[in-house]
Design a protein around this motif. Structure first.
Motif, short mmCIF file in Angstrom:
data_model
loop_
_atom_site.label_atom_id
_atom_site.label_comp_id
_atom_site.label_asym_id
_atom_site.label_seq_id
_atom_site.Cartn_x
_atom_site.Cartn_y
_atom_site.Cartn_z
N HIS A 397 16.01 -12.65 -22.57
CA HIS A 397 15.78 -11.09 -23.07
C HIS A 397 15.06 -11.12 -24.11
CE1 HIS A 397 18.34 -7.93 -25.94
NE2 HIS A 397 17.67 -8.22 -26.60
N CYS A 398 14.45 -9.84 -24.39
CA CYS A 398 13.92 -10.10 -24.78
C CYS A 398 13.54 -8.88 -26.10
CB CYS A 398 12.19 -8.91 -24.27
SG CYS A 398 10.48 -8.25 -25.47
N SER A 399 13.46 -9.47 -27.74
CA SER A 399 13.90 -8.58 -29.23
C SER A 399 12.87 -7.85 -29.02
CB SER A 399 13.91 -9.82 -30.32
OG SER A 399 13.79 -11.07 -29.57
N ALA A 400 11.32 -7.53 -28.68
CA ALA A 400 10.71 -6.57 -29.34
C ALA A 400 11.15 -5.53 -28.35
CB ALA A 400 9.38 -6.82 -28.81
N CYS A 401 11.79 -5.32 -26.74
CA CYS A 401 11.70 -4.69 -26.04
C CYS A 401 13.37 -4.45 -26.21
CB CYS A 401 11.85 -5.18 -24.86
SG CYS A 401 10.08 -5.45 -24.41
N GLY A 402 14.28 -4.58 -27.14
CA GLY A 402 15.68 -4.59 -27.35
C GLY A 402 16.10 -4.47 -26.04
N SER A 410 6.57 -11.05 -19.99
CA SER A 410 6.20 -11.58 -20.89
C SER A 410 5.86 -10.38 -21.76
CB SER A 410 5.54 -12.67 -21.25
OG SER A 410 4.05 -12.25 -20.38
N HIS A 411 6.41 -10.35 -23.20
CA HIS A 411 6.07 -9.28 -23.91
C HIS A 411 4.25 -9.35 -23.63
CE1 HIS A 411 7.32 -6.50 -26.57
NE2 HIS A 411 6.58 -6.64 -26.87
N CYS A 412 4.41 -8.16 -23.94
CA CYS A 412 2.34 -7.89 -24.12
C CYS A 412 2.36 -6.71 -25.49
CB CYS A 412 2.11 -6.42 -23.01
SG CYS A 412 0.23 -6.10 -23.61
N GLY A 416 3.38 -2.87 -25.64
CA GLY A 416 4.46 -2.98 -26.37
C GLY A 416 5.73 -2.17 -25.99
N ARG A 417 5.61 -3.42 -24.37
CA ARG A 417 7.10 -4.14 -24.05
C ARG A 417 6.03 -5.10 -23.03
NH1 ARG A 417 5.69 -0.81 -18.15
NH2 ARG A 417 3.94 -0.64 -18.11
N CYS A 418 7.22 -5.35 -22.53
CA CYS A 418 7.32 -6.23 -21.07
C CYS A 418 6.18 -5.68 -20.17
CB CYS A 418 9.00 -7.30 -21.35
SG CYS A 418 9.21 -7.93 -22.44
N ALA A 419 5.84 -6.57 -19.54
CA ALA A 419 5.53 -6.76 -18.28
C ALA A 419 4.99 -7.97 -17.47
CB ALA A 419 3.83 -6.00 -18.30
ZN ZN Z 1 8.91 -7.46 -24.28
#
Ligand code: ZN
Ligand code: SAH
Ligand code: ZN
Ligand code: ZN
Ligand code: ZN
Length: 496
Positions: A397-402, A410-412, A416-419
């Motif tokens: 789970h990525c909390s920034a991406c929700g 990993s979150h970039c 502003g999103r995971c990639a």
């Molecule tokens: Zn993310």
């Protein structure tokens, strides 16, 4: 499946840039040897639409069927005649009726006279042997006669028509599942090995009808067991008589429930496939006379997981299951136990997911929250309120991406999103709009939804919004809206 098919990956699926325009009522498309052609439209990166053209529905490679015509093009008489000549030349050697009587004759031959020509891929009658004397021929046992998918050489034309045959594991799983659910008739669309197995096992009174473009199969089945069919344009090469065979099969007498199983080539032409399947469902519905216009024929559509958004867009009533389908003659995609690459091929179905029991000994378990069987590494995420993995690996789970993302991502912060860690970072290119909501008006940093999204990913709201929330906030683009609507419709369908 076929086409550059198995080579189609998640990475390049969105770059096709060719849209299919479904035929409007009353408008007839020109025909090629594979039936009515499809109308295509090239769309470039900027979303600009190009000139429309007609091309073959079944062959993605111009080498296999060179039909091409601009939508607004006038076609000369000479070209029309040439086309007709080509259509005649491409017709199968025998009619289906001839195939049937040949089969009966063949079956009654003594063993030593039963010969199959490997070069021509046909069963030979004694009078024909001399004409094939320079060809490679083999003896055919009764057992082989009942397994045409082994006798026939799988078509390996990479672009248009590669045939990938189910492993015993997958084929028996499908059959056991369908038998367990009480289905008595299986409409096999591009699944010759399944049809074969139904006849072979003969455990339960199960009937089957094969619809396939590979006419070689007509040699082994009676006319009510095989229709020469193109699933990209719902075309019956045998005309009305062939349609009538399907109608008869779809008619359910005393509780003989029908289910349809399709394993199409992976060419990315999801839209026309969905259209054909919807037409089959419509026929089934009409024949049922039940007056319920919402109900669809039970279907299992076998396709790679990365087509999920496209399939659900076209057929919102389907759910993707975790079961990994694998194939005998595909070296890359075998069942993922022994460290080989895992198969990306899944089942999309409108059968209630909890009724499709996935084998525990192959590592599937039941998720009581999701009410479906999932892959063992697919851990339920309480924040997303679902089992998120699509590819069989454990997602995080990525909390920034929700939302949950692939383990390799990993979150970039600039995107502003995971990639993937080595993704081409979009910071500062300015031209692609907002990655949060898909709007082209602003960059992500200025997104009005940004704060809301934060709250959703950390706050209690996320839970109550459940799936819908995570979906809405998951990926950018206008598609999201329809997908959320699709989910809602889907849930409604499942509630039935
Ligand atoms: Zn993310
Ligand atoms: N896994 C299946 C075979 C899938 S391969 C099994 O084991 O039974 C794809 C199948 O779809 C092949 O049988 C191929 O002949 C058929 N096919 C390919 N293009 C088609 C088309 N346009 N219309 C109908 N069938 C098609
Ligand atoms: Zn021959
Ligand atoms: Zn779950
Ligand atoms: Zn999650």
């Amino acid at each position: 499946m076929s086409n550059s098919d198995m080579e189609i990956t998640e990475a390049n699926i969105d770059s096709f840039g060719i849209e299919v325009i479904l035929p409007e009522e009353g408008k007839t498309a020109p025909r090629c040897p594979h039936g009515p052609t499809l109308l295509f439209e090239k769309v470039d990166n900027g979303g600009n639409k190009g000139r429309r053209f007609y091309a073959c529905s079944a062959c993605r490679d111009r080498k296999d069927c060179g039909f091409f015509q601009w939508e607004d093009e006038k076609v000369s008489k000479a070209r029309m005649l040439a086309r007709e000549a080509e259509m005649l030349s491409k017709r199968p050697l025998f009619t289906q009726q001839e195939c049937c009587s040949r089969f009966l004759q063949f079956a009654s031959l003594p063993f030593i006279e039963k010969k199959f020509c490997e070069d021509c891929q046909i069963l030979l009658l004694p009078a024909e042997l001399s004409a094939h004397s320079a060809h490679r021929t083999t003896m055919v046992t009764t057992a082989q006669l009942r397994r045409p998918s082994i006798l026939l050489r799988p078509l390996d034309n990479k672009k248009s028509n590669a045939q990938y045959l189910f492993t015993d594991r997958s084929a028996h799983f499908l059959l056991d599942t369908l038998a367990g659910l009480g289905y008595k008739k299986v409409l096999c669309v591009g699944t010759p090995r399944l049809q074969e197995l139904i006849k072979l096992r003969n455990l339960e009174p199960m009937k089957s009808l094969l619809l396939d473009i590979d006419f070689r199969y007509a040699q082994f089945y009676s006319q009510d067991e095989f229709c020469h069919y193109n699933m990209f344009n719902h075309h019956f090469f045998g005309g009305e008589a062939s349609r009538a065979v399907l109608d008869a099969f779809l008619t359910e007498a005393d509780g003989e429930q029908v289910v349809m199983v399709a394993d199409p080539p992976f060419g990315g032409l999801v839209k026309p496939l969905a259209n054909s399947f919807a037409l089959i469902s419509q026929t089934w519905r009409k024949l049922r006379n039940s007056g319920d216009s919402n109900i669809d024929i039970p279907i299992i559509w076998i396709f790679p997981y990365f087509f999920e958004p496209r399939i659900l867009e076209c057929l919102p009533g389907l759910t993707m299951l975790d079961y990994q389908v694998d194939y005998d003659n595909h070296p890359l995609y075998k069942h993922g136990k022994t460290g080989r690459r895992q198969s990306p091929v899944r089942l999309f179905t409108n059968i209630l997911p909890k009724h499709v029991v996935l084998p525990r000994e192959e590592g599937y378990r039941f998720c009581s929250m999701c009410q479906r069987y999932v892959c063992s590494l697919n851990k339920h995420c309480t924040k997303c309120n679902l089992c998120p993995s699509k590819d069989g690996r454990e997602w995080k789970h990525c909390s920034a991406c929700g939302k949950c993302v692939k383990p390799s991502w990993s979150h970039c912060t600039s995107c502003g999103r995971c990639a993937l860690p080595d993704h081409p970072c979009r910071q500062g290119d300015g031209g692609n709009g907002c990655f949060s909501c898909g709007s082209l008006e602003h960059q992500r940093k200025a997104c009005p939804l940004r704060d809301m999204r934060r709250k959703n990913s950390f706050g209690s709201k996320a839970k109550s919004l459940g799936k819908k929330a995570s979906h809405y906030l998951a990926k950018p683009g206008a598609k999201k809206k329809s997908e959320a609507a699709n989910r809602a419709k889907k849930r409604a369908a499942h509630a039935l």
